[in-house]
Scaffold this motif. Sequence first.
Motif, PDB file in Angstrom:
ATOM      1  N   LEU A 109       0.779  -1.314   0.210  1.00 19.69           N
ATOM      2  CA  LEU A 109      -0.031   0.034  -0.031  1.00 19.69           C
ATOM      3  C   LEU A 109       0.695   1.280   0.110  1.00 19.69           C
ATOM      4  O   LEU A 109       0.506   2.115  -0.537  1.00 19.69           O
ATOM      5  CB  LEU A 109      -0.978  -0.078   1.137  1.00 19.69           C
ATOM      6  CG  LEU A 109      -1.961  -1.080   1.327  1.00 19.69           C
ATOM      7  CD1 LEU A 109      -2.966  -1.109   2.710  1.00 19.69           C
ATOM      8  CD2 LEU A 109      -3.081  -0.956   0.085  1.00 19.69           C
ATOM      9  N   CYS A 110       1.916   1.114   0.722  1.00 19.63           N
ATOM     10  CA  CYS A 110       2.692   2.409   0.755  1.00 19.63           C
ATOM     11  C   CYS A 110       3.410   2.701  -0.352  1.00 19.63           C
ATOM     12  O   CYS A 110       3.954   3.731  -0.668  1.00 19.63           O
ATOM     13  CB  CYS A 110       3.781   2.293   2.090  1.00 19.63           C
ATOM     14  SG  CYS A 110       2.866   2.268   3.769  1.00 19.63           S
ATOM     15  N   LEU A 111       3.739   1.519  -0.977  1.00 22.81           N
ATOM     16  CA  LEU A 111       4.822   1.422  -2.294  1.00 22.81           C
ATOM     17  C   LEU A 111       3.796   2.405  -3.327  1.00 22.81           C
ATOM     18  O   LEU A 111       4.319   3.536  -3.957  1.00 22.81           O
ATOM     19  CB  LEU A 111       5.080   0.158  -2.836  1.00 22.81           C
ATOM     20  CG  LEU A 111       5.702   0.158  -4.200  1.00 22.81           C
ATOM     21  CD1 LEU A 111       6.691   1.011  -4.269  1.00 22.81           C
ATOM     22  CD2 LEU A 111       5.496  -1.374  -4.612  1.00 22.81           C
ATOM     23  N   LEU A 112       2.410   1.912  -3.239  1.00 17.28           N
ATOM     24  CA  LEU A 112       1.526   2.687  -4.305  1.00 17.28           C
ATOM     25  C   LEU A 112       1.330   4.211  -3.808  1.00 17.28           C
ATOM     26  O   LEU A 112       1.217   4.950  -4.826  1.00 17.28           O
ATOM     27  CB  LEU A 112       0.391   1.823  -4.485  1.00 17.28           C
ATOM     28  CG  LEU A 112      -0.726   2.239  -5.436  1.00 17.28           C
ATOM     29  CD1 LEU A 112      -0.058   2.441  -6.953  1.00 17.28           C
ATOM     30  CD2 LEU A 112      -2.033   1.508  -5.557  1.00 17.28           C
ATOM     31  N   ALA A 113       1.302   4.350  -2.636  1.00 12.14           N
ATOM     32  CA  ALA A 113       0.657   5.918  -2.227  1.00 12.14           C
ATOM     33  C   ALA A 113       2.001   6.584  -2.384  1.00 12.14           C
ATOM     34  O   ALA A 113       1.799   7.649  -2.473  1.00 12.14           O
ATOM     35  CB  ALA A 113       0.611   5.709  -0.599  1.00 12.14           C
ATOM     36  N   SER A 114       3.262   6.193  -2.227  1.00 12.68           N
ATOM     37  CA  SER A 114       4.671   6.978  -2.448  1.00 12.68           C
ATOM     38  C   SER A 114       4.570   7.462  -3.913  1.00 12.68           C
ATOM     39  O   SER A 114       5.264   8.543  -3.999  1.00 12.68           O
ATOM     40  CB  SER A 114       5.820   6.117  -2.188  1.00 12.68           C
ATOM     41  OG  SER A 114       5.975   5.030  -3.481  1.00 12.68           O
ATOM     42  N   THR A 115       3.723   7.068  -5.030  1.00 13.81           N
ATOM     43  CA  THR A 115       3.933   7.581  -6.135  1.00 13.81           C
ATOM     44  C   THR A 115       3.212   9.031  -6.361  1.00 13.81           C
ATOM     45  O   THR A 115       3.222   9.790  -7.311  1.00 13.81           O
ATOM     46  CB  THR A 115       3.056   6.541  -7.193  1.00 13.81           C
ATOM     47  OG1 THR A 115       1.575   6.533  -6.826  1.00 13.81           O
ATOM     48  CG2 THR A 115       3.627   5.326  -7.396  1.00 13.81           C
ATOM     49  N   LEU A 116       2.392   9.269  -5.103  1.00 13.41           N
ATOM     50  CA  LEU A 116       1.693  10.649  -4.990  1.00 13.41           C
ATOM     51  C   LEU A 116       2.792  11.698  -4.642  1.00 13.41           C
ATOM     52  O   LEU A 116       2.516  12.999  -4.535  1.00 13.41           O
ATOM     53  CB  LEU A 116       0.683  10.604  -4.044  1.00 13.41           C
ATOM     54  CG  LEU A 116      -0.578   9.807  -4.292  1.00 13.41           C
ATOM     55  CD1 LEU A 116      -1.249   9.660  -3.273  1.00 13.41           C
ATOM     56  CD2 LEU A 116      -1.255   9.955  -5.727  1.00 13.41           C
ATOM     57  N   VAL A 117       4.027  11.350  -4.044  1.00 13.06           N
ATOM     58  CA  VAL A 117       4.802  12.143  -3.215  1.00 13.06           C
ATOM     59  C   VAL A 117       5.760  12.841  -4.666  1.00 13.06           C
ATOM     60  O   VAL A 117       6.232  12.000  -5.416  1.00 13.06           O
ATOM     61  CB  VAL A 117       5.937  11.506  -2.230  1.00 13.06           C
ATOM     62  CG1 VAL A 117       6.771  12.425  -1.676  1.00 13.06           C
ATOM     63  CG2 VAL A 117       4.896  10.887  -1.267  1.00 13.06           C
ATOM     64  N   ARG A 118       5.930  14.211  -4.483  1.00 14.75           N
ATOM     65  CA  ARG A 118       6.774  14.783  -5.576  1.00 14.75           C
ATOM     66  C   ARG A 118       7.903  15.484  -4.715  1.00 14.75           C
ATOM     67  O   ARG A 118       7.850  15.719  -3.551  1.00 14.75           O
ATOM     68  CB  ARG A 118       5.940  15.913  -6.231  1.00 14.75           C
ATOM     69  CG  ARG A 118       5.092  15.339  -7.025  1.00 14.75           C
ATOM     70  CD  ARG A 118       5.498  14.390  -8.247  1.00 14.75           C
ATOM     71  NE  ARG A 118       4.375  13.964  -9.042  1.00 14.75           N
ATOM     72  CZ  ARG A 118       3.899  12.708  -8.915  1.00 14.75           C
ATOM     73  NH1 ARG A 118       4.668  11.902  -8.123  1.00 14.75           N
ATOM     74  NH2 ARG A 118       3.170  12.217  -9.599  1.00 14.75           N
ATOM     75  N   ASP A 119       9.121  15.886  -5.176  1.00 13.01           N
ATOM     76  CA  ASP A 119      10.131  16.551  -4.879  1.00 13.01           C
ATOM     77  C   ASP A 119       9.740  17.941  -4.333  1.00 13.01           C
ATOM     78  O   ASP A 119       9.000  18.679  -4.749  1.00 13.01           O
ATOM     79  CB  ASP A 119      11.207  16.814  -5.753  1.00 13.01           C
ATOM     80  CG  ASP A 119      11.998  15.736  -6.218  1.00 13.01           C
ATOM     81  OD1 ASP A 119      11.890  14.472  -5.695  1.00 13.01           O
ATOM     82  OD2 ASP A 119      12.580  15.557  -7.448  1.00 13.01           O
ATOM     83  N   GLY A 120      10.062  18.328  -2.856  1.00 11.31           N
ATOM     84  CA  GLY A 120       9.928  19.301  -2.474  1.00 11.31           C
ATOM     85  C   GLY A 120       8.704  19.485  -1.565  1.00 11.31           C
ATOM     86  O   GLY A 120       8.270  20.580  -0.901  1.00 11.31           O
ATOM     87  N   ASP A 121       7.943  18.262  -1.460  1.00  9.66           N
ATOM     88  CA  ASP A 121       6.494  18.105  -0.843  1.00  9.66           C
ATOM     89  C   ASP A 121       6.959  18.452   0.673  1.00  9.66           C
ATOM     90  O   ASP A 121       7.973  17.857   1.155  1.00  9.66           O
ATOM     91  CB  ASP A 121       5.917  16.978  -1.122  1.00  9.66           C
ATOM     92  CG  ASP A 121       5.295  17.167  -2.428  1.00  9.66           C
ATOM     93  OD1 ASP A 121       4.835  18.181  -3.067  1.00  9.66           O
ATOM     94  OD2 ASP A 121       4.651  15.934  -2.804  1.00  9.66           O
ATOM     95  N   VAL A 122       5.585  18.645   1.498  1.00 10.38           N
ATOM     96  CA  VAL A 122       5.651  18.894   2.890  1.00 10.38           C
ATOM     97  C   VAL A 122       4.645  17.605   3.121  1.00 10.38           C
ATOM     98  O   VAL A 122       3.277  17.896   2.698  1.00 10.38           O
ATOM     99  CB  VAL A 122       5.306  20.087   3.525  1.00 10.38           C
ATOM    100  CG1 VAL A 122       5.106  20.115   4.894  1.00 10.38           C
ATOM    101  CG2 VAL A 122       6.034  21.151   2.981  1.00 10.38           C
ATOM    102  N   LEU A 123       5.147  16.559   3.990  1.00 12.81           N
ATOM    103  CA  LEU A 123       4.258  15.539   4.321  1.00 12.81           C
ATOM    104  C   LEU A 123       3.831  15.365   5.987  1.00 12.81           C
ATOM    105  O   LEU A 123       4.876  15.654   6.663  1.00 12.81           O
ATOM    106  CB  LEU A 123       4.889  14.113   3.780  1.00 12.81           C
ATOM    107  CG  LEU A 123       5.398  14.381   2.559  1.00 12.81           C
ATOM    108  CD1 LEU A 123       6.223  12.938   2.180  1.00 12.81           C
ATOM    109  CD2 LEU A 123       4.555  14.421   1.432  1.00 12.81           C
ATOM    110  N   PHE A 124       2.763  15.071   6.031  1.00 20.41           N
ATOM    111  CA  PHE A 124       2.736  14.444   7.384  1.00 20.41           C
ATOM    112  C   PHE A 124       2.255  12.790   7.403  1.00 20.41           C
ATOM    113  O   PHE A 124       1.610  12.497   6.548  1.00 20.41           O
ATOM    114  CB  PHE A 124       1.395  15.017   8.171  1.00 20.41           C
ATOM    115  CG  PHE A 124       1.010  14.612   9.601  1.00 20.41           C
ATOM    116  CD1 PHE A 124       1.566  15.495  10.578  1.00 20.41           C
ATOM    117  CD2 PHE A 124       0.164  13.543   9.857  1.00 20.41           C
ATOM    118  CE1 PHE A 124       1.317  14.758  11.919  1.00 20.41           C
ATOM    119  CE2 PHE A 124       0.055  13.152  11.296  1.00 20.41           C
ATOM    120  CZ  PHE A 124       0.666  13.746  12.193  1.00 20.41           C
ATOM    121  N   ILE A 125       2.943  12.390   8.215  1.00 20.30           N
ATOM    122  CA  ILE A 125       2.870  10.867   8.302  1.00 20.30           C
ATOM    123  C   ILE A 125       2.425  10.428   9.617  1.00 20.30           C
ATOM    124  O   ILE A 125       3.008  10.739  10.678  1.00 20.30           O
ATOM    125  CB  ILE A 125       4.031  10.001   7.944  1.00 20.30           C
ATOM    126  CG1 ILE A 125       4.616  10.456   6.573  1.00 20.30           C
ATOM    127  CG2 ILE A 125       4.019   8.619   8.198  1.00 20.30           C
ATOM    128  CD1 ILE A 125       6.086   9.658   5.957  1.00 20.30           C
TER     129      ILE A 125
END
Length: 256
Positions: free
Chosen positions: A82-98
Motif C-alpha cells: 500500500l505504501c509503495l503505491l501511495a508513494s507515487t503521489l509524493v513529489r520533490d519538495g513536498d511537505v508531508l505528514f505521516i
Amino acid sequence: MLKEERQEKIIRFLQERDYCSATLLSKTFYASLPTIRRDLAELEKKGFINRCRGGAILLDNNRTDIPFPFRLSTHAPEKNQLCLLASTLVRDGDVLFIDESSTTQHMVEWIRHRQNLTVITNSIAVCNMLYQTDMKTYCTGGCLQNSSCSFVGRQAERYVTEFNVDLVFFSASSLNAEGLITDYSEEGTHLRQAVFQHARKKVFLCDHSKLGKNAAYKVCTLHDLDYLVTDFNEGTDFSAFPQVSTKNGCYLFSKS
C-alpha cells in the motif's frame, strides 16, 4: 524461552488463525499446559485475547491499545505494498505528514529517493527511520502514548497548525460499508483532524482487515478524502472516486 518472548510468539501465532487450543500452543512452543494457561491468563488480563473452549482467540489487532510491535507485524506485506503505491503521489519538495499507524510507517522506505522533502510526524518509529535520511524532519512532541509509540494531545495538535502540508498519509482502525472511517484512539483521531485542517490532500491507506468494522471515534468519511489506497475493490461505496489505478494487487482511488 523467556515468558515475554513466548507470549509475543503466541500473539503472532494467533494472528494467523481465528482460534487456537492451549494444547496446540503447548506443543508448538514446547511449554507445559499449565505454563501456556498462565500465559493466556496474563494476555487476557492485558486485553490482547479472549480465552474460550480450552484455547484463545485474538481480539481485534487493529485496536490501538494493543502494543505497536504486535500491530506492526500484522499484514505487514500488504501494508508495505500500500505504501509503495501511495508513494507515487509524493513529489520533490513536498511537505508531508505521516501519522503513527503501523501502516504508514512503511512510507519512509519508498520516499527516500525524493529530494527536499519535509516530514512532520507524531510517530517515534517514523522518526527513528527518518534520522538516517536527508529529509527535513519535525516531531510534534506532546503526550507520549505508549501503546502506539506516538505523541498526541493538545500540544501536538497546536504544533501541526504551524505547517502547510501537501499530503497527509494516515490510516485508522476501520472502514465500514457506508464509507465511515473510525478509530479506537480519541487522541489520535483529534490529531489527524487537526492536520486535515492544514493540508491540501488527504491520503487514507487501508488494508482488507479493516473493512466492515467500526470503532468508537469518527475520523472522517471517504468523501472527505482525496485518495484512498487499498488492497480491495469491493465491500464499500467507491463512488466518491472517479479514477482508479492498480499495482501489485493494490488500488489507488483518486478524485482527480
